[in-house]
Write a protein that holds these residues in place. Structure first.
Motif, PDB file in Angstrom:
ATOM      1  N   SER A  12      10.950  63.384-105.968  1.00  0.00           N
ATOM      2  CA  SER A  12      10.140  64.384-106.663  1.00  0.00           C
ATOM      3  C   SER A  12      10.011  65.659-105.835  1.00  0.00           C
ATOM      4  O   SER A  12      10.151  66.768-106.356  1.00  0.00           O
ATOM      5  N   ALA A  13       9.746  65.486-104.542  1.00  0.00           N
ATOM      6  CA  ALA A  13       9.556  66.655-103.671  1.00  0.00           C
ATOM      7  C   ALA A  13      10.858  67.418-103.450  1.00  0.00           C
ATOM      8  O   ALA A  13      10.858  68.649-103.378  1.00  0.00           O
ATOM      9  N   ASP A  14      11.975  66.694-103.342  1.00  0.00           N
ATOM     10  CA  ASP A  14      13.246  67.327-102.991  1.00  0.00           C
ATOM     11  C   ASP A  14      14.002  67.890-104.181  1.00  0.00           C
ATOM     12  O   ASP A  14      14.638  68.945-104.086  1.00  0.00           O
ATOM     13  N   TYR A  15      13.954  67.166-105.331  1.00  0.00           N
ATOM     14  CA  TYR A  15      14.792  67.555-106.465  1.00  0.00           C
ATOM     15  C   TYR A  15      14.025  67.657-107.778  1.00  0.00           C
ATOM     16  O   TYR A  15      14.627  67.822-108.832  1.00  0.00           O
ATOM     17  N   ASN A  16      12.690  67.509-107.707  1.00  0.00           N
ATOM     18  CA  ASN A  16      11.872  67.548-108.916  1.00  0.00           C
ATOM     19  C   ASN A  16      12.289  66.453-109.901  1.00  0.00           C
ATOM     20  O   ASN A  16      12.262  66.650-111.124  1.00  0.00           O
TER      21      ASN A  16
ATOM     22  N   ASN B 198      -7.103  68.877-109.238  1.00  0.00           N
ATOM     23  CA  ASN B 198      -7.259  70.298-108.954  1.00  0.00           C
ATOM     24  C   ASN B 198      -6.125  71.054-109.643  1.00  0.00           C
ATOM     25  O   ASN B 198      -4.963  70.954-109.221  1.00  0.00           O
ATOM     26  N   ILE B 199      -6.461  71.770-110.699  1.00  0.00           N
ATOM     27  CA  ILE B 199      -5.432  72.492-111.449  1.00  0.00           C
ATOM     28  C   ILE B 199      -4.743  73.517-110.550  1.00  0.00           C
ATOM     29  O   ILE B 199      -3.518  73.669-110.597  1.00  0.00           O
ATOM     30  N   VAL B 200      -5.524  74.225-109.740  1.00  0.00           N
ATOM     31  CA  VAL B 200      -4.950  75.076-108.702  1.00  0.00           C
ATOM     32  C   VAL B 200      -4.905  74.240-107.426  1.00  0.00           C
ATOM     33  O   VAL B 200      -5.948  73.920-106.865  1.00  0.00           O
ATOM     34  N   PRO B 201      -3.733  73.814-106.973  1.00  0.00           N
ATOM     35  CA  PRO B 201      -3.650  72.893-105.832  1.00  0.00           C
ATOM     36  C   PRO B 201      -4.399  73.407-104.606  1.00  0.00           C
ATOM     37  O   PRO B 201      -4.454  74.611-104.344  1.00  0.00           O
ATOM     38  N   HIS B 202      -4.947  72.469-103.857  1.00  0.00           N
ATOM     39  CA  HIS B 202      -5.753  72.808-102.690  1.00  0.00           C
ATOM     40  C   HIS B 202      -4.950  73.577-101.647  1.00  0.00           C
ATOM     41  O   HIS B 202      -5.501  74.409-100.915  1.00  0.00           O
ATOM     42  N   GLU B 203      -3.646  73.328-101.570  1.00  0.00           N
ATOM     43  CA  GLU B 203      -2.820  73.994-100.557  1.00  0.00           C
ATOM     44  C   GLU B 203      -2.829  75.513-100.730  1.00  0.00           C
ATOM     45  O   GLU B 203      -2.701  76.262 -99.753  1.00  0.00           O
TER      46      GLU B 203
ATOM     47  N   GLU C  67      -1.983  57.529-114.688  1.00  0.00           N
ATOM     48  CA  GLU C  67      -0.630  57.876-115.118  1.00  0.00           C
ATOM     49  C   GLU C  67      -0.491  59.381-115.328  1.00  0.00           C
ATOM     50  O   GLU C  67       0.489  59.990-114.896  1.00  0.00           O
ATOM     51  N   CYS C  68      -1.482  59.987-115.983  1.00  0.00           N
ATOM     52  CA  CYS C  68      -1.409  61.435-116.217  1.00  0.00           C
ATOM     53  C   CYS C  68      -1.524  62.202-114.901  1.00  0.00           C
ATOM     54  O   CYS C  68      -0.902  63.256-114.736  1.00  0.00           O
ATOM     55  N   HIS C  69      -2.300  61.675-113.968  1.00  0.00           N
ATOM     56  CA  HIS C  69      -2.454  62.335-112.670  1.00  0.00           C
ATOM     57  C   HIS C  69      -1.119  62.356-111.930  1.00  0.00           C
ATOM     58  O   HIS C  69      -0.718  63.390-111.370  1.00  0.00           O
ATOM     59  N   ARG C  70      -0.441  61.232-111.927  1.00  0.00           N
ATOM     60  CA  ARG C  70       0.862  61.164-111.236  1.00  0.00           C
ATOM     61  C   ARG C  70       1.891  62.062-111.925  1.00  0.00           C
ATOM     62  O   ARG C  70       2.648  62.777-111.261  1.00  0.00           O
ATOM     63  N   LEU C  71       1.897  62.055-113.250  1.00  0.00           N
ATOM     64  CA  LEU C  71       2.833  62.908-113.979  1.00  0.00           C
ATOM     65  C   LEU C  71       2.555  64.379-113.692  1.00  0.00           C
ATOM     66  O   LEU C  71       3.471  65.173-113.462  1.00  0.00           O
TER      67      LEU C  71
ATOM     68  N   ASN D 228       1.179  65.682-111.016  1.00  0.00           N
ATOM     69  CA  ASN D 228       1.595  66.012-109.652  1.00  0.00           C
ATOM     70  C   ASN D 228       3.099  66.235-109.563  1.00  0.00           C
ATOM     71  O   ASN D 228       3.576  67.110-108.834  1.00  0.00           O
ATOM     72  N   VAL D 229       3.847  65.436-110.315  1.00  0.00           N
ATOM     73  CA  VAL D 229       5.305  65.599-110.306  1.00  0.00           C
ATOM     74  C   VAL D 229       5.692  66.925-110.964  1.00  0.00           C
ATOM     75  O   VAL D 229       6.523  67.674-110.448  1.00  0.00           O
TER      76      VAL D 229
END
Length: 636
Positions: free
Chosen positions: A148-152, A396-401, A424-428, A430-431
């Motif tokens: 997910s992080a490398d290639y979405n 957090n809709i606007v990510p904390h980073e 499930e929706c949270h993980r989706l 984030n991706v």
């Protein structure tokens, strides 16, 4: 009489009939044992008769050729073995170079993502997202996060075999009536292969840490990668034999197509409680009063590993009023009672809980605007996407980073961009957030992760000096003389001295082994600095629009707005004199340092009922600032 005579003249037929009846009775009596034996034999045969074939994919065309065969076999079996390989350079992980999937029949597909990069086929993405095809292995969820992080790439249906191992151990405990079950051996892929398949994998570090980004993989690399994925699905088959829920002995005797259909259903039924659940190696499987309770505990803990699920509602329908009974906001019950305990407010009602302040607050909601109405509404404790009312997590809709760089005017006492999502929706979500991150990275030349360099690297020479000094300080008397001399020589070479003194040991033990990169800037900081020039509210609004477009939530709170904060910031800016230093801060929020905005000065009259010395008003405005981790329903 006639029957007796007939039987006397046909003794062979009579004996055969009696023997057949006895055999039929024996088969019926032992039908469950026979069904289990046939089932075990069929599962074992599917593992032992594997005809391994390896396909190395380096282009879309190659994937399109093998994809129909892979999909057909994966759907037939309901699961595939899954693994990933990557390269480390100077302690930093490179993007995933190789994706491995394998079917029980022996079809091993090695997808070289380092060669495909941006040309990843849509059918491969669909295959990975198909949660009806389980991806089994050891640590598959971690691999999916890297993809997910490398290639979405979103991978759904990941099942860690270690969850099933614990279930098998619990069944062994129930069968043997022991007080506890101790794990035999480790829980890695090699240990599981030895336990369930009687095979030892090639785990030579020279192969494991080899160059997976090379132009051409060696035969040993191909065999290593294929075996890791193939062993995963084979271990699952052997575990299924233990965890199988009997339905009818006849199932084991079904013909091939019907047997495969029932087998895939059993696999899904066995694994459904562990899909996309992170496994923790923490030894928390203590013995309990019953196996049922142990299974319940395991399931509960497993579901809380990947995310921190809330144990209590986020929103409480408690109100805070101004001295003139004007509603100010919805508030947490503990916070409301804090005002009463400190003598700053009076209890108006218990049910619903209402507290009236006895001093004038620093600010009041703009009732004529959407923002003011948003603060006063009662929000439901449900997933804003699907409406599920249990096992929800804050999002957090606007990510904390990015948000952590914002000025307090945008993040202090604000919960507009915090919503509830189910697991499930949270993980989706984030991706899918990675899509916008990637866009921001490209637009502002702000690479994510490893590409942007490291904040600090390890100086291995200093690290060896520090370890040598620590070992001499703690264990000198326990080490052989030869080893002591070796460690002392390391220190002598570093300090350029002939004898090591106590001072040298103290200095070496406290060495900073990190080399800090002064020019390092995190991806989020680069993006923040870019939007600081054009207006930070634009970055907020972009993330809000992304959430609406990607997740399509159906249960968002009333008056929730993409443009939230703009009116409030402008209003606060108008209350400041032209020479006030904070005006520049509000300008940065609205239009950025490069923009221009004309907000006339229009001071508001202070209320007569505020304390003459301002003490209580100061108490209200000086309350601890609520950050993203401690946000309550609403504040002033």
């Amino acid at each position: 009489m006639v029957v007796r005579n007939w039987m006397q003249h046909h003794p062979a037929f009579v004996a055969g009939t009696l023997l057949g009846g006895a055999c039929a009775g024996a088969v019926f009596y032992h039908r469950k044992a026979i069904g289990k034996m046939v089932r075990s034999w069929r599962l074992l045969r599917s593992v032992l008769t594997t005809n391994r074939s390896i396909y190395v994919i380096t282009s879309k065309e190659a994937w399109n050729d093998v994809e129909p065969l892979l999909l057909r076999e994966a759907q037939r079996e309901g699961a595939v073995g899954f693994d990933c390989e990557w390269v480390h350079i100077r302690g930093r992980r490179r993007p995933v170079a190789l994706l491995q999937v394998a079917t029980c029949s022996g079809l091993c597909v090695l997808v070289r993502l380092s060669h495909l990069k941006s040309s990843i086929p849509d059918s491969l993405k669909a295959f990975l997202e198909n949660e009806a095809i389980l991806k089994v292995g050891v640590g598959p969820l971690e691999d999916s996060n890297y993809l997910s992080a490398d290639y979405n790439l979103m991978v759904r249906g990941c099942v860690d075999l270690r969850h099933l191992l614990l279930r098998c151990q619990e069944l062994d405990q129930a069968d043997s009536d022991e007080a506890s079950v101790k794990s035999t051996g480790g829980m890695g892929l090699n240990a599981l292969a030895e336990r369930y398949l009687g095979r030892t994998l090639d785990k030579d570090w020279r192969v494991r840490a080899s160059d997976w980004e090379a132009d051409t993989l060696t035969k040993r690399q191909e065999n290593y990668a294929a075996e890791d994925a193939l062993v995963g699905i084979h271990i699952l088959m052997m575990m299924v034999e233990k965890l199988w829920t009997p339905v009818s002995p006849v199932v084991s005797l079904l013909p091939g197509p019907l047997w495969n259909q029932h087998l895939s259903k059993q696999i899904l039924q066995i694994c459904r409680d562990y899909c996309d659940i992170k496994f923790s190696s923490k030894k928390d499987q203590d013995s309990g009063p019953s196996m049922k309770n142990k299974q319940s505990t395991l399931k509960q803990k497993a579901n809380t590993r990947a995310y921190s699920i809330r144990k209590e509602p986020l929103y409480h329908h408690c109100q805070l009023w101004a001295p003139d009974d004007m509603p100010l906001c919805m508030i947490d019950p503990k916070k409301a009672r804090w005002y009463v305990t400190k003598g700053l407010g009076d209890l108006v009602s218990e049910d619903p809980l209402i507290v009236r302040l006895n001093f004038e607050p620093a600010g009041r909601p703009l009732m004529e605007t959407q923002e003011g109405k948003f603060r006063l509404q009662e929000r439901e404790n449900i997933c804003v996407v699907c409406g599920k009312d249990e096992s929800y997590i804050r999002k957090n809709i606007v990510p904390h980073e990015y948000r952590k760089f914002f000025p307090n005017i945008l993040k202090s006492h604000e919960n507009h961009d915090i919503v509830l999502l189910c697991v499930e929706c949270h993980r989706l979500s984030n991706v899918l957030d990675n899509t916008l991150r990637t866009q921001l990275a490209e637009e502002f030349s702000a690479p994510i992760g490893f590409e942007n360099g490291a904040k600090a690297t390890i100086d291995n020479s200093r690290k060896s000096v520090k370890h040598a000094a620590s070992a001499l300080v703690k264990c000198r008397n326990k080490m052989p003389e030869k080893r002591v001399i070796e460690l002392e020589n390391i220190l002598k070479e570093y300090f350029q001295v002939e004898d090591i003194a106590v001072e040298h040991l103290e200095v070496a033990s406290n060495l900073d082994v990190k080399i800090w990169n002064k020019d390092y800037q995190a991806h989020s900081q680069v993006v923040f600095e870019a939007y600081k020039k054009v207006g930070l509210v634009k970055l907020e609004q972009r993330w809000r629009e992304h959430f609406l477009n990607s997740m399509k939530p159906r249960h968002m709170p009333d008056c929730w707005s993409v443009t939230h904060n703009a009116i409030k910031v402008r209003h606060k800016m108008s209350s400041l004199p032209y020479d006030h230093p904070d005006r520049e801060l509000y300008k940065v929020v609205l239009v950025g340092t490069d923009g221009f905005i004309d907000v006339p000065y229009s001071p508001t009259d202070s209320r007569e009922n505020s304390p003459s010395n301002g003490t209580q008003s100061e108490v209200f405005t000086m309350l601890p600032t609520l950050d993203d981790k401690t946000m309550i329903n609403g504040t002033i």
